[in-house]
Design a protein around this motif. Sequence first.
Motif, PDB file in Angstrom:
ATOM      1  N   TYR A  41     -12.108   1.906  -5.477  1.00  0.00           N
ATOM      2  CA  TYR A  41     -10.906   2.165  -6.323  1.00  0.00           C
ATOM      3  C   TYR A  41     -11.101   1.876  -7.881  1.00  0.00           C
ATOM      4  CZ  TYR A  41      -7.631   3.872  -2.727  1.00  0.00           C
ATOM      5  OH  TYR A  41      -6.941   4.442  -1.894  1.00  0.00           O
ATOM      6  N   VAL A  73       0.741  -1.322  -0.111  1.00  0.00           N
ATOM      7  CA  VAL A  73      -0.027  -0.217   0.047  1.00  0.00           C
ATOM      8  C   VAL A  73       0.976   1.388  -0.059  1.00  0.00           C
ATOM      9  CG1 VAL A  73      -1.544   1.349   1.315  1.00  0.00           C
ATOM     10  CG2 VAL A  73      -2.084  -1.203   1.147  1.00  0.00           C
ATOM     11  N   LEU A 132      -4.534  -0.968  -6.389  1.00  0.00           N
ATOM     12  CA  LEU A 132      -5.053  -0.849  -4.915  1.00  0.00           C
ATOM     13  C   LEU A 132      -6.399  -1.607  -5.037  1.00  0.00           C
ATOM     14  CD1 LEU A 132      -4.253   2.858  -4.359  1.00  0.00           C
ATOM     15  CD2 LEU A 132      -3.251   1.050  -3.179  1.00  0.00           C
ATOM     16  N   TYR A 144       2.423   1.768  -3.527  1.00  0.00           N
ATOM     17  CA  TYR A 144       1.282   2.349  -4.374  1.00  0.00           C
ATOM     18  C   TYR A 144       0.883   3.785  -4.059  1.00  0.00           C
ATOM     19  CZ  TYR A 144       0.405  -2.617  -5.816  1.00  0.00           C
ATOM     20  OH  TYR A 144       0.507  -3.674  -6.287  1.00  0.00           O
ATOM     21  N   GLN A 145       0.637   4.228  -2.797  1.00  0.00           N
ATOM     22  CA  GLN A 145       0.215   5.450  -2.444  1.00  0.00           C
ATOM     23  C   GLN A 145       1.492   6.334  -2.819  1.00  0.00           C
ATOM     24  OE1 GLN A 145      -2.650   6.355  -1.917  1.00  0.00           O
ATOM     25  NE2 GLN A 145      -3.648   4.995  -0.742  1.00  0.00           N
TER      26      GLN A 145
END
Length: 571
Positions: free
Chosen positions: A329, A285, A313, A288-289
């Motif tokens: 998402y 996570v 995500l 990805y963020q």
Amino acid sequence: SRAVGKPARKSLGQGQHPEATDEAALDNPDLGPFLLKQARDAMVSGEGGGAARALEFAERAARALERRGEGAELELAMSLHVAAAIHCGLGRHADAVPVLERAVAVVTPPAPAAEGEEVPQPEEEQVVDERKGEEWALAAFSGWMQLGDTHAMLGRMDESIACYGKGFEIQMAALGDRDPRVAETCRYLAEAHVQALQFDEAEKLCRKALEIHREHSAPASLEEASDRRLMALILDAKGDYDGALEHLVLASMTMVANGRDVEVATIDVAIGNTYLALARFDESVFSYQKALTVLKSARGDDHPSVASVFVRLADLYHRTGKLRESKSYCENALRVYAKPAPGAAPDEVAGGLMEIAAIYEALGDLDEALKLLQRALKLLEDSPGQWSTVAGIEAQMGVLYYMIGRYADSRNSFESAVSKLRASGERKSAFFGVLLNQMGLACVQLFKIDEAAQLFEEARAVLEQECGASHPDTLGVYSNLAAIYDAMGRVEDAIEILEHVLKVREEKLGTANPDVEDEKKRLAELLKEAGRSRNRKQKSLENLFGSGGAARGAKKDGAGGRRWTNFGFRS
């Protein structure tokens, strides 16, 4: 043809046909190079008929240069390369293939003299021949690579890789195997092997490229970073996630040092994928963020690369059971794909739609998944070089149609996918065998028993070759063959197959496994019908699947030759 009464051009002699004069003009030694220049200029300018005019110039140049014979080989090959490029630009890739085959034949060096047959040659001629050999090798390399690209656009991956391999051999012979240009070809050929799912070959070539770049480039070069990103992709596909992660981290460090923020973000997405495969969800996570923040800032909220992170995500949250976040998402990504930024590549959007469709399928929303796949198919169905991807979409649609009971649509989707894979030379992959099995199941539901039997038999042959006779996919096809033979009245053949399947499952899974119990019940039903008990002595299936075995006991559409099988099929 010339209008009636229109006077002939002054350059034509009395009673002389224009074509005869044009053919005579081809003997002018200066005409070929002139026409080749005209073809290039027409390609660049796009004026005066554009590509069609340029193609005419290139073809006439080739005819003129062919007449010159010895000494004009390189210019002839160049004119043929130009003609092939124009064919490809017009979408006529199949027409470009014979042109390129002719081009590489022109500059293929003559076979060396046999051992012990050395021909004395003056020093000046040796220098000329060496220079000529280098030039010819470069032209031959260029031609083979262009031919490989053209086959790839037609979906013929086997032919494409074979052409790349020939070009690669010529380049190494001319430059040596440690030249930086050889490293670039190594990486290019490795990418082709990745597309063909030939990961072992891809890994060898990528390692060679990495070694050469580390030898000739500065430490932490951009070339080395590109090699590492490709190596990470290959290792990930082979299940070596720790190895992939190591290469991605090193590539990211190089991109950070060179100030390539967008490339760093792209690598962060790949790092997130690897963490996800390792079930390190929090780190995934975070990656990805981090990538999402950079990509939004650099490319805007409506860029497909932003949507692709939303999809990753969504997949992560679906895997971790957070279905509301996953759906949210997905919706964010679909908003981007509905109105992507100008210049977005159709294959990038289609790939995202396919991934979202897989998530919706897992969530049980089959109708929405089907709509997304139809959108993806529409984006790619007329795109050259996308046959394998389109076949994958059609196969996925076939599965969904089957799941919702639309068996005719399922069979048609599978049939279209199978025909594309046959045409593209992918008839030997495990995926092709599984696809044949799925199409056979759709035929069973439509009571097309003979067609189903043929498909199961072909699937069995493919999967035996690619996976082995004891692989679960192959055993599943064996079970389906037994069921279809039972439906055709070939009970003895069905019993032989099931005895083999049951023995293999008992050896691999143990006698108490549910799959083994299921096979025992299926076999018991057939044995009860045949009035005999199970034969525990292992029989070879070669007699059944040999050249004459497939026809043994088969009955056509005669009365009493068919019945509906008492047990189910395996997908």
